[in-house]
Design a protein around this motif. Structure first.
Motif, mmCIF file in Angstrom:
data_model
loop_
_atom_site.group_PDB
_atom_site.id
_atom_site.type_symbol
_atom_site.label_atom_id
_atom_site.label_comp_id
_atom_site.label_asym_id
_atom_site.label_seq_id
_atom_site.Cartn_x
_atom_site.Cartn_y
_atom_site.Cartn_z
ATOM 1 N N ARG A 8 53.447 100.192 34.305
ATOM 2 C CA ARG A 8 54.307 98.848 34.884
ATOM 3 C C ARG A 8 54.533 100.745 35.920
ATOM 4 O O ARG A 8 55.002 101.754 35.517
ATOM 5 C CB ARG A 8 55.623 98.818 34.182
ATOM 6 C CG ARG A 8 55.720 97.495 33.344
ATOM 7 C CD ARG A 8 54.632 96.516 33.799
ATOM 8 N NE ARG A 8 52.535 96.861 34.043
ATOM 9 C CZ ARG A 8 52.224 96.868 35.276
ATOM 10 N NH1 ARG A 8 53.054 95.937 35.912
ATOM 11 N NH2 ARG A 8 50.971 96.628 35.119
ATOM 12 N N TYR A 243 57.729 89.459 39.481
ATOM 13 C CA TYR A 243 55.706 89.594 39.611
ATOM 14 C C TYR A 243 55.256 90.287 38.836
ATOM 15 O O TYR A 243 53.831 90.889 38.419
ATOM 16 C CB TYR A 243 55.546 89.439 40.994
ATOM 17 C CG TYR A 243 55.973 88.358 41.424
ATOM 18 C CD1 TYR A 243 55.682 86.521 41.303
ATOM 19 C CD2 TYR A 243 56.479 88.020 43.096
ATOM 20 C CE1 TYR A 243 55.689 85.748 41.045
ATOM 21 C CE2 TYR A 243 56.987 86.639 43.124
ATOM 22 C CZ TYR A 243 56.317 85.460 42.812
ATOM 23 O OH TYR A 243 56.558 84.070 43.124
ATOM 24 N N GLU A 244 56.197 92.044 39.085
ATOM 25 C CA GLU A 244 55.311 92.834 38.364
ATOM 26 C C GLU A 244 56.553 93.400 36.904
ATOM 27 O O GLU A 244 55.445 94.349 37.117
ATOM 28 C CB GLU A 244 55.078 94.271 39.422
ATOM 29 C CG GLU A 244 54.610 94.237 41.130
ATOM 30 C CD GLU A 244 53.205 94.047 41.294
ATOM 31 O OE1 GLU A 244 52.804 93.721 40.050
ATOM 32 O OE2 GLU A 244 52.617 93.729 42.618
ATOM 33 N N PRO A 249 51.003 88.742 33.626
ATOM 34 C CA PRO A 249 50.018 86.637 34.194
ATOM 35 C C PRO A 249 49.233 87.045 32.961
ATOM 36 O O PRO A 249 48.242 88.076 32.725
ATOM 37 C CB PRO A 249 49.917 87.332 35.569
ATOM 38 C CG PRO A 249 49.759 88.846 36.060
ATOM 39 C CD PRO A 249 51.011 89.374 34.780
ATOM 40 N N SER A 260 58.797 79.401 36.690
ATOM 41 C CA SER A 260 58.588 80.151 37.960
ATOM 42 C C SER A 260 58.854 79.025 38.456
ATOM 43 O O SER A 260 60.503 79.875 39.670
ATOM 44 C CB SER A 260 56.718 80.230 38.240
ATOM 45 O OG SER A 260 56.742 79.212 37.649
ATOM 46 N N TRP A 287 45.383 87.224 38.256
ATOM 47 C CA TRP A 287 46.511 88.254 38.819
ATOM 48 C C TRP A 287 46.232 87.600 40.451
ATOM 49 O O TRP A 287 45.450 86.786 40.495
ATOM 50 C CB TRP A 287 46.088 89.495 38.988
ATOM 51 C CG TRP A 287 44.596 89.838 39.159
ATOM 52 C CD1 TRP A 287 44.705 89.986 40.946
ATOM 53 C CD2 TRP A 287 43.472 89.958 38.949
ATOM 54 N NE1 TRP A 287 42.856 89.554 41.279
ATOM 55 C CE2 TRP A 287 42.162 90.009 39.790
ATOM 56 C CE3 TRP A 287 42.769 89.723 37.026
ATOM 57 C CZ2 TRP A 287 40.832 90.137 38.952
ATOM 58 C CZ3 TRP A 287 42.022 90.417 36.465
ATOM 59 C CH2 TRP A 287 40.567 90.517 37.931
ATOM 60 N N SER A 291 50.820 90.181 41.904
ATOM 61 C CA SER A 291 50.895 90.330 40.671
ATOM 62 C C SER A 291 49.759 91.352 40.582
ATOM 63 O O SER A 291 48.989 91.705 39.549
ATOM 64 C CB SER A 291 50.836 89.708 39.695
ATOM 65 O OG SER A 291 49.643 88.191 39.791
ATOM 66 N N TRP A 294 49.058 94.732 37.389
ATOM 67 C CA TRP A 294 48.971 93.748 36.083
ATOM 68 C C TRP A 294 47.362 93.830 36.345
ATOM 69 O O TRP A 294 46.424 93.551 34.609
ATOM 70 C CB TRP A 294 48.784 92.530 36.521
ATOM 71 C CG TRP A 294 50.310 92.286 36.191
ATOM 72 C CD1 TRP A 294 51.169 91.832 36.424
ATOM 73 C CD2 TRP A 294 51.210 92.611 34.883
ATOM 74 N NE1 TRP A 294 52.783 92.113 36.197
ATOM 75 C CE2 TRP A 294 53.174 92.839 34.823
ATOM 76 C CE3 TRP A 294 51.199 93.038 33.853
ATOM 77 C CZ2 TRP A 294 53.950 92.838 34.027
ATOM 78 C CZ3 TRP A 294 51.878 93.881 32.861
ATOM 79 C CH2 TRP A 294 53.867 93.127 32.900
#
Length: 343
Positions: A8, A243-244, A249, A260, A287, A291, A294
């Motif tokens: 991350r 999102y990150e 996802p 969401s 993705w 995002s 990911w």
């Protein structure tokens, strides 16, 4: 080939220690095109099913505002469009020839409803040996997920979970029944994919956090986003955590729910009122533009020409308008009915 999620961008639990005890392991399934066998974990592949066991069907009322199509119609439509997208064509040349256009119209026209129970379609087969942390009833070493590939009152396909002891399957079914009626767009017909399970750590979506903590994460996001995106002049980043840094996802087992567009609602078992836990997330894509961090390292190489099947969505499943389908199970008993939700 393995799939490796990059670390991350930020160790969010070191900045917001309140998140540390909320960390959960999720298993990203990373489905990719392949030819799985009944003895492998897969999405959209053949199931290890006993020949003497009745194949499940759906007798529920379906959303009938559009005519259904056949499974063969879906497969032929995909093959037609895939070939069309991949072949070279001039700047003013149509994607399809008149003959192909006429065939496509025929494949999309639909047929009258059969008006009888609809055979279920294989969605996922998960051998417990392949999915760290996935457990089932005593003696079971395999989870099979099937669904009726039509919209129901919930706006989702109706799923069926089957836990199985593979040692008891001595005479496997070779040619299972196929559904007569399928969603006209083929949204619920997964293409066969092999899996590349990978464990990652997740944190709750902001919707499931205390309001004060969620507010601090939103306020923190823009400045942190700007450090790695100095070119962004729109002061983005309020959803940076969502999102990150929170929920991965894509197709996955366990972890946190990908809430969401609406606030979380209590996912309580209809039998015992115990809070259910996420089992499987069925995703419309692994993705998107929000995002990108990911994306697995192995999928960042220059892609080959893409046809109808997007690199981010090998199973070609679409839930709603590109959302997720969450399947929850009761932690008290595998015999209690599961819950489904769209997010």
């Amino acid at each position: 080939m393995v799939r490796t999620t990059p670390p991350r961008p930020v160790d969010i639990a070191s900045i917001f220690p309140e998140l540390a005890p909320l960390a959960r392991q999720a298993i990203r399934l990373h489905p990719r095109p392949g030819i799985p066998t009944p003895y492998e974990s897969s999405i959209g592949g053949p199931l290890l099913w006993p020949a003497d066991e009745e194949w499940p069907v759906c007798a529920e009322v379906h959303d009938d505002w559009q005519l259904p199509v056949s499974l063969d119609d879906v497969r032929r439509r995909r093959a037609l469009l895939e070939a069309a997208w991949l072949r070279p064509r001039g700047p003013k040349e149509n994607l399809l020839s008149p003959e192909e256009r006429a065939l496509l119209d025929t494949l999309e026209a639909g047929h009258p409803w059969h008006g009888e129970p609809n055979a279920l379609l294989p969605v996922a087969q998960l051998y417990l040996r392949d999915i760290p942390g996935l457990t089932g009833p005593d003696g079971a070493d395999l989870l099979q997920v099937l669904w009726c590939p039509l919209d129901h009152e919930s706006g989702l396909p109706a799923a069926r979970l089957v836990w199985r002891d593979t040692a008891s399957v001595v005479d496997p079914l070779v040619s299972p029944p196929e559904p007569a009626d399928v969603d006209p767009y083929g949204n619920y017909v997964p293409e066969p994919c092999v899996l590349h399970p990978e464990a990652v750590m997740e944190y709750p979506a902001p919707h499931e956090l205390p309001e004060e903590l969620a507010g601090r994460l939103v306020a923190w996001g823009p400045a942190e986003w700007a450090k790695s995106h100095p070119e962004d002049e729109d002061e983005s980043g309020g959803a940076y955590y969502q999102y990150e840094l929170s929920v991965a996802p894509g197709w996955k087992v366990g972890g946190w729910g990908p809430w969401s567009f609406c606030d979380p609602c209590p996912m309580l078992c209809a039998t015992c009122k115990t809070e259910c836990r996420p089992l499987l997330t069925v995703s419309s894509g692994e993705w998107d533009g929000g995002s990108g961090s990911w994306i697995p390292l192995e999928d960042r190489v220059p892609p080959r020409p893409a046809g109808l099947r997007r690199p981010s969505d090998p199973p070609m499943v679409s839930i709603g308008r590109g959302y997720n389908m969450q399947i929850y199970i009761c932690p008290e008993s595998f015999d209690h009915p599961h819950l489904e939700n769209m997010q």
